[in-house]
Design a protein around this motif. Structure first.
Motif, PDB file in Angstrom:
ATOM      1  N   ASP A   1     -10.324  16.837 -29.588  1.00  0.00           N
ATOM      2  CA  ASP A   1     -11.461  16.890 -28.668  1.00  0.00           C
ATOM      3  C   ASP A   1     -12.552  15.888 -29.013  1.00  0.00           C
ATOM      4  O   ASP A   1     -13.393  15.569 -28.168  1.00  0.00           O
ATOM      5  CB  ASP A   1     -12.046  18.300 -28.633  1.00  0.00           C
ATOM      6  N   SER A   2     -12.552  15.388 -30.231  1.00  0.00           N
ATOM      7  CA  SER A   2     -13.539  14.360 -30.589  1.00  0.00           C
ATOM      8  C   SER A   2     -13.256  13.056 -29.866  1.00  0.00           C
ATOM      9  O   SER A   2     -14.110  12.166 -29.830  1.00  0.00           O
ATOM     10  CB  SER A   2     -13.548  14.132 -32.106  1.00  0.00           C
TER      11      SER A   2
ATOM     12  N   ALA B   1      -2.053  20.329 -29.390  1.00  0.00           N
ATOM     13  CA  ALA B   1      -1.443  19.338 -28.504  1.00  0.00           C
ATOM     14  C   ALA B   1      -2.410  18.177 -28.301  1.00  0.00           C
ATOM     15  O   ALA B   1      -3.621  18.326 -28.477  1.00  0.00           O
ATOM     16  CB  ALA B   1      -1.065  19.965 -27.166  1.00  0.00           C
ATOM     17  N   TRP B   2      -1.871  17.035 -27.904  1.00  0.00           N
ATOM     18  CA  TRP B   2      -2.704  15.859 -27.672  1.00  0.00           C
ATOM     19  C   TRP B   2      -1.978  14.903 -26.732  1.00  0.00           C
ATOM     20  O   TRP B   2      -0.768  15.013 -26.540  1.00  0.00           O
ATOM     21  CB  TRP B   2      -3.045  15.160 -28.986  1.00  0.00           C
ATOM     22  N   VAL B   3      -2.712  13.982 -26.154  1.00  0.00           N
ATOM     23  CA  VAL B   3      -2.121  12.966 -25.275  1.00  0.00           C
ATOM     24  C   VAL B   3      -1.450  11.917 -26.150  1.00  0.00           C
ATOM     25  O   VAL B   3      -2.094  11.284 -26.989  1.00  0.00           O
ATOM     26  CB  VAL B   3      -3.192  12.327 -24.381  1.00  0.00           C
ATOM     27  N   SER B   4      -0.151  11.727 -25.956  1.00  0.00           N
ATOM     28  CA  SER B   4       0.594  10.780 -26.777  1.00  0.00           C
ATOM     29  C   SER B   4       0.954   9.495 -26.033  1.00  0.00           C
ATOM     30  O   SER B   4       1.346   8.511 -26.657  1.00  0.00           O
ATOM     31  CB  SER B   4       1.864  11.428 -27.327  1.00  0.00           C
TER      32      SER B   4
ATOM     33  N   ASP C   1      -6.716   8.863 -31.653  1.00  0.00           N
ATOM     34  CA  ASP C   1      -6.577   7.560 -32.297  1.00  0.00           C
ATOM     35  C   ASP C   1      -7.426   6.586 -31.499  1.00  0.00           C
ATOM     36  O   ASP C   1      -7.225   6.423 -30.285  1.00  0.00           O
ATOM     37  CB  ASP C   1      -5.115   7.107 -32.311  1.00  0.00           C
ATOM     38  N   ALA C   2      -8.390   5.958 -32.157  1.00  0.00           N
ATOM     39  CA  ALA C   2      -9.399   5.166 -31.449  1.00  0.00           C
ATOM     40  C   ALA C   2      -8.790   4.051 -30.612  1.00  0.00           C
ATOM     41  O   ALA C   2      -9.132   3.868 -29.438  1.00  0.00           O
ATOM     42  CB  ALA C   2     -10.400   4.585 -32.454  1.00  0.00           C
TER      43      ALA C   2
ATOM     44  N   ARG D   1      -1.575  17.227 -40.072  1.00  0.00           N
ATOM     45  CA  ARG D   1      -3.027  17.368 -40.238  1.00  0.00           C
ATOM     46  C   ARG D   1      -3.830  17.464 -38.951  1.00  0.00           C
ATOM     47  O   ARG D   1      -4.974  17.912 -38.969  1.00  0.00           O
ATOM     48  CB  ARG D   1      -3.572  16.194 -41.042  1.00  0.00           C
ATOM     49  N   VAL D   2      -3.276  17.058 -37.807  1.00  0.00           N
ATOM     50  CA  VAL D   2      -4.070  16.979 -36.587  1.00  0.00           C
ATOM     51  C   VAL D   2      -4.612  18.354 -36.201  1.00  0.00           C
ATOM     52  O   VAL D   2      -3.933  19.376 -36.347  1.00  0.00           O
ATOM     53  CB  VAL D   2      -3.247  16.372 -35.432  1.00  0.00           C
ATOM     54  N   THR D   3      -5.862  18.382 -35.731  1.00  0.00           N
ATOM     55  CA  THR D   3      -6.522  19.618 -35.319  1.00  0.00           C
ATOM     56  C   THR D   3      -7.062  19.470 -33.908  1.00  0.00           C
ATOM     57  O   THR D   3      -7.235  18.350 -33.403  1.00  0.00           O
ATOM     58  CB  THR D   3      -7.692  19.968 -36.251  1.00  0.00           C
TER      59      THR D   3
END
Length: 422
Positions: A197-198, A158-161, A206-207, A190-192
């Motif tokens: 966490d990076s 999961a990630w913040v979208s 996404d920068a 592909r997202v891990t």
């Protein structure tokens, strides 16, 4: 109630400022290697005090396994896990005087509804409505995730979208739903978690998007205000056939799980609400032959059709509202009906979505584990039936019992139909 699941059952306990929070998990497969080291990583990811974008409450959230394992292996008996609250500050909420927070039902919080429902409520914090309750869910998911990974190679990320009106993949006139956006679909594959966490503490991998979202949270934090956002999640390598029509469809259970989380206000799966703007000729997922297997060419369905997983990646998005407790003065009424001004004290997140990432992953794991155990139970029962009769090319043949289950080898079946099985 406080129990989730039918086969893999999780019961959580604890309030925001009690001595400890945790869970009891029943239905755990025996023989699974398991220690606190398997549980702690996700606990650490959700804990408070990680950055200036989250609450400064300083909790280490160290998990302790109390039962159900021996020599680092599960016994098949219930596992109890506990996390001690080390940084309690119930005095932040006062003692009920006219200037204390306890004298007010906080706007958009659970104070009023809990009091009306039960006739009593926790005098400090959010009680069971607090995000502290989710510790038990995350702890339980560590068990589910390890089994799913070892046995099936399931991956949940999961990630913040989005934060406020800043999106990682904003809708466009051409792509009102991100399920048709090529960049999103590639990213989904592909997202891990390592990549997510990076980009801590915002956890949007996404920068450019991460920078914009961080600025939004900082703006509301500095104004003693709060803001909401969304978390997107993908489940890869999910076995085919999970989900129990009609009322326990897999997407229905995922929605149930996500909307049971504190501060959630919306759920969409696959093409979601944007898919309503796409014609059926584009929205339908046609089947294609890939290496002798039927798979869908597109994935607007989000990996679930008819409430049952189809083998494609399952992806969904959960919306979280702005945290209810803010530092600004708010004109509101007290429990004694007098008008007053509430200025909240305590330590609270200006935006919950960065810390919600592992919690969304946790609930997804619990849903998949429970659905998997239901399906495996069905397959095991089916495999005990008398041999099945298959017809092909005008022939009737009897398949051995061990080949009548869902996972019968396709080559063996074809050999039987061709009459050349050994």
């Amino acid at each position: 109630m406080s129990t989730f699941g039918q086969y893999f059952r999780v019961t959580t306990y604890g309030e925001s400022h009690c001595r400890s929070v945790g869970c009891i998990v029943d239905g755990i497969p025996p023989g699974l290697p398991l220690t606190e080291d398997d549980i702690q990583p996700q606990m650490t990811r959700r804990r408070p005090g990680q950055s200036a974008l989250t609450t400064p409450r300083n909790e280490k959230d160290r998990v302790e396994i109390q039962s159900g394992t021996e020599f680092g292996v599960t016994l098949g008996t219930p596992i109890a896990m506990m996390v001690r609250n080390e940084d309690q500050r119930p005095h932040d909420y006062g003692g009920g005087g006219k200037k204390d927070m306890d004298g007010f039902p906080r706007p958009s919080h659970a104070d009023f509804t809990y009091l009306e429902k039960y006739g009593v409520k926790a005098s400090s914090g959010g009680g069971r409505s607090s995000a502290r309750e989710t510790i038990g869910r995350v702890a339980a998911s560590g068990i589910a995730e390890k089994y799913l990974s070892l046995a099936y190679g399931v991956e949940i990320v999961a990630w913040v979208s989005s934060v406020g009106n800043e999106y990682q993949f904003p809708p466009t006139p051409e792509h009102p739903t991100y399920s048709t956006q090529p960049e999103f679909l590639k990213f989904l594959q592909r997202v891990t978690r390592k990549e997510v966490d990076s980009f801590a503490p915002i956890r949007c991998p996404d920068a450019s998007s991460a920078e914009r979202m961080t600025k939004v949270i900082e703006q509301f934090r500095d104004a003693q205000d709060s803001i909401g956002g969304t978390v997107t999640c993908v489940i890869r390598n999910c076995p085919i056939g999970l989900g129990e029509p009609c009322f326990d469809k897999l997407e229905a259970m995922l929605a149930h799980a996500m909307l049971s989380l504190p501060a959630t206000k919306g759920f969409e799966i696959g093409s979601g609400f944007g898919g309503c703007e796409v014609p059926g000729s584009i929205h339908n997922d046609p089947f294609v032959n890939v290496n002798g297997k039927l798979v869908t060419k597109t994935n607007n369905s989000g990996g679930i059709q008819g409430g049952i997983s189809n083998g494609a990646p399952i992806y969904f998005r959960t919306a979280f509202k702005p945290p209810a407790t803010i530092g600004q003065q708010q004109q509101t009424a007290r429990y004694d009906l007098e008008e007053g001004v509430l200025q909240a004290k305590g330590r609270h997140d200006p935006c919950v979505v960065p810390r919600a990432v592992p919690i969304v992953e946790a609930m997804a794991a619990l849903v998949v584990m429970d659905a998997l155990m239901a399906q495996v139970s069905r397959e095991s029962i089916r495999a005990r039936l008398q041999p099945a009769v298959l017809k092909g090319d005008g022939k009737e043949i009897m398949l051995p019992v061990e080949q009548t289950g869902t996972h019968a080898d396709e080559k063996d079946v074809q050999q039987h139909l061709n009459g050349d099985a050994k």
